[in-house]
Write an enzyme that holds these catalytic residues in place. Structure first.
Site, PDB file in Angstrom:
ATOM      1  N   GLY A  75      13.590  39.035  16.309  1.00 26.61           N
ATOM      2  CA  GLY A  75      12.547  39.234  15.360  1.00 26.61           C
ATOM      3  C   GLY A  75      11.293  38.408  15.525  1.00 26.61           C
ATOM      4  O   GLY A  75      10.400  38.546  14.799  1.00 26.61           O
ATOM      5  N   TRP A  77       8.778  39.183  17.704  1.00 28.17           N
ATOM      6  CA  TRP A  77       7.605  39.793  17.617  1.00 28.17           C
ATOM      7  C   TRP A  77       7.257  40.366  16.465  1.00 28.17           C
ATOM      8  O   TRP A  77       6.024  40.317  16.012  1.00 28.17           O
ATOM      9  CB  TRP A  77       7.759  41.115  18.738  1.00 28.17           C
ATOM     10  CG  TRP A  77       7.477  40.566  20.180  1.00 28.17           C
ATOM     11  CD1 TRP A  77       7.843  39.355  20.657  1.00 28.17           C
ATOM     12  CD2 TRP A  77       7.314  41.382  21.286  1.00 28.17           C
ATOM     13  NE1 TRP A  77       7.537  39.360  22.063  1.00 28.17           N
ATOM     14  CE2 TRP A  77       7.308  40.520  22.304  1.00 28.17           C
ATOM     15  CE3 TRP A  77       7.129  42.965  21.390  1.00 28.17           C
ATOM     16  CZ2 TRP A  77       6.858  41.031  23.605  1.00 28.17           C
ATOM     17  CZ3 TRP A  77       6.608  43.238  22.504  1.00 28.17           C
ATOM     18  CH2 TRP A  77       6.675  42.415  23.726  1.00 28.17           C
ATOM     19  N   ASP A  94      17.055  47.891  16.975  1.00 25.65           N
ATOM     20  CA  ASP A  94      17.865  47.293  17.728  1.00 25.65           C
ATOM     21  C   ASP A  94      19.485  47.323  17.679  1.00 25.65           C
ATOM     22  O   ASP A  94      19.999  47.825  16.514  1.00 25.65           O
ATOM     23  CB  ASP A  94      17.510  45.587  17.812  1.00 25.65           C
ATOM     24  CG  ASP A  94      17.943  44.763  19.043  1.00 25.65           C
ATOM     25  OD1 ASP A  94      18.960  45.022  19.465  1.00 25.65           O
ATOM     26  OD2 ASP A  94      16.628  44.423  19.636  1.00 25.65           O
ATOM     27  N   ASP A 110      21.147  52.156  17.975  1.00 26.84           N
ATOM     28  CA  ASP A 110      20.757  52.354  19.678  1.00 26.84           C
ATOM     29  C   ASP A 110      19.610  53.101  19.537  1.00 26.84           C
ATOM     30  O   ASP A 110      19.757  54.345  19.220  1.00 26.84           O
ATOM     31  CB  ASP A 110      22.008  52.829  20.296  1.00 26.84           C
ATOM     32  CG  ASP A 110      21.854  52.864  22.008  1.00 26.84           C
ATOM     33  OD1 ASP A 110      20.686  52.133  22.394  1.00 26.84           O
ATOM     34  OD2 ASP A 110      22.675  53.046  22.611  1.00 26.84           O
ATOM     35  N   ASP A 134      10.304  45.348  23.857  1.00 27.64           N
ATOM     36  CA  ASP A 134      10.758  44.263  24.443  1.00 27.64           C
ATOM     37  C   ASP A 134      12.002  44.496  25.018  1.00 27.64           C
ATOM     38  O   ASP A 134      12.688  43.488  25.186  1.00 27.64           O
ATOM     39  CB  ASP A 134      10.679  43.000  23.527  1.00 27.64           C
ATOM     40  CG  ASP A 134      10.599  41.723  24.263  1.00 27.64           C
ATOM     41  OD1 ASP A 134      10.076  41.902  25.534  1.00 27.64           O
ATOM     42  OD2 ASP A 134      11.187  40.780  23.931  1.00 27.64           O
ATOM     43  N   LYS A 174       7.849  45.475  27.933  1.00 31.59           N
ATOM     44  CA  LYS A 174       8.311  44.750  29.085  1.00 31.59           C
ATOM     45  C   LYS A 174       8.833  45.442  30.206  1.00 31.59           C
ATOM     46  O   LYS A 174       9.757  46.361  30.303  1.00 31.59           O
ATOM     47  CB  LYS A 174       9.613  43.863  28.689  1.00 31.59           C
ATOM     48  CG  LYS A 174      10.156  43.155  29.504  1.00 31.59           C
ATOM     49  CD  LYS A 174      11.170  41.797  29.034  1.00 31.59           C
ATOM     50  CE  LYS A 174      12.110  42.078  28.105  1.00 31.59           C
ATOM     51  NZ  LYS A 174      12.777  41.250  27.513  1.00 31.59           N
TER      52      LYS A 174
END
Length: 231
Positions: A75, A77, A94, A110, A134, A174
């Site tokens: 959490g 971000w 997530d 997911d 991320d 990322k």
């Protein structure tokens, strides 16, 4: 804890029952200035400063009203986004459970599930100004395989971004080992006016992670002109 000759560096009191890799990780955590800073600032992870530093450089949070955080756990971000643009609608997703964050909608599922994109869209209730990712695949210890699995997540995130971003929106994700590959960069340039790679100072020097920052979404009309990439 021992400070003799080490300034303010901390050491693990005992190695009993711990693997050497665990000891190294704990030692690094104890002596990481970003970890200490995160604790002092009330962030859940040092990763918060990666996003802060990227935003300081590229300014993608300014003016955002709807934001999606892919791979939100734990959490950090989302906490940064909440502080920077407190009135924005923030939706995170997530596989891992994530403790509630005031003002943030968190979906425990997911992202690769077939129903996930539509669930996110409904929760956001409008076009997104910014998609943050991320996400990284669980590593198996084989560099090429790990890279391919993580880049597969980036590609899925980009595909989703092109379906939900408003014109002018941004995508931050990322990537690994030097950035996005040529095929992904070409796809990013097809959809965004600028595409940049960056490794924020908060990202450990030994880490293979980089971030791609794509800004100026061109919309869902097929386009062929290219942006710029600083590599």
């Amino acid at each position: 804890m021992s400070r003799g000759g080490q300034g303010d560096r901390q050491r693990i009191k005992t190695a009993k029952g711990r693997k050497s890799s665990s000891i190294r990780w704990l030692q690094r955590q104890l002596n990481d200035p970003y970890v200490r800073r995160a604790q002092a600032d009330g962030y859940r992870s040092r990763a918060a400063y990666k996003l802060t530093e990227l935003d300081e450089r590229f300014g993608f949070l300014k003016g955002c009203t709807r934001i999606i955080d892919l791979g939100i756990a734990p959490g950090g971000w989302a906490q940064v986004v909440r502080r920077q643009v407190p009135k924005a609608r923030i939706v995170g997703i997530d596989l891992l459970p994530t403790d509630p964050i005031d003002g943030v909608i968190i979906l425990e599922m997911d992202f690769m599930e077939e129903a996930a994109p539509e669930t996110l869209r409904e929760a956001l209730d409008g076009e997104a100004d910014l998609i943050l990712s991320d996400m990284a695949a669980n590593t198996v210890g084989h560099p090429q395989t790990d890279h391919l699995r993580t880049m597969g997540l980036v590609e899925a995130a980009l595909d989703f971004a092109t379906e939900i971003l408003r014109p002018g929106g941004a995508f931050v994700a990322k990537v690994l080992a030097g950035g996005a590959d040529h095929g992904l960069v070409a796809e990013l340039k097809r959809h965004f006016t600028t595409v940049k790679h960056a490794k924020p100072p908060a990202s450990r020097k030994g880490s293979s992670e980089w971030y791609v920052v794509a800004q100026g979404f061109k919309g869902r009309v097929a386009v062929t002109d290219e942006g710029d990439d600083e590599g």
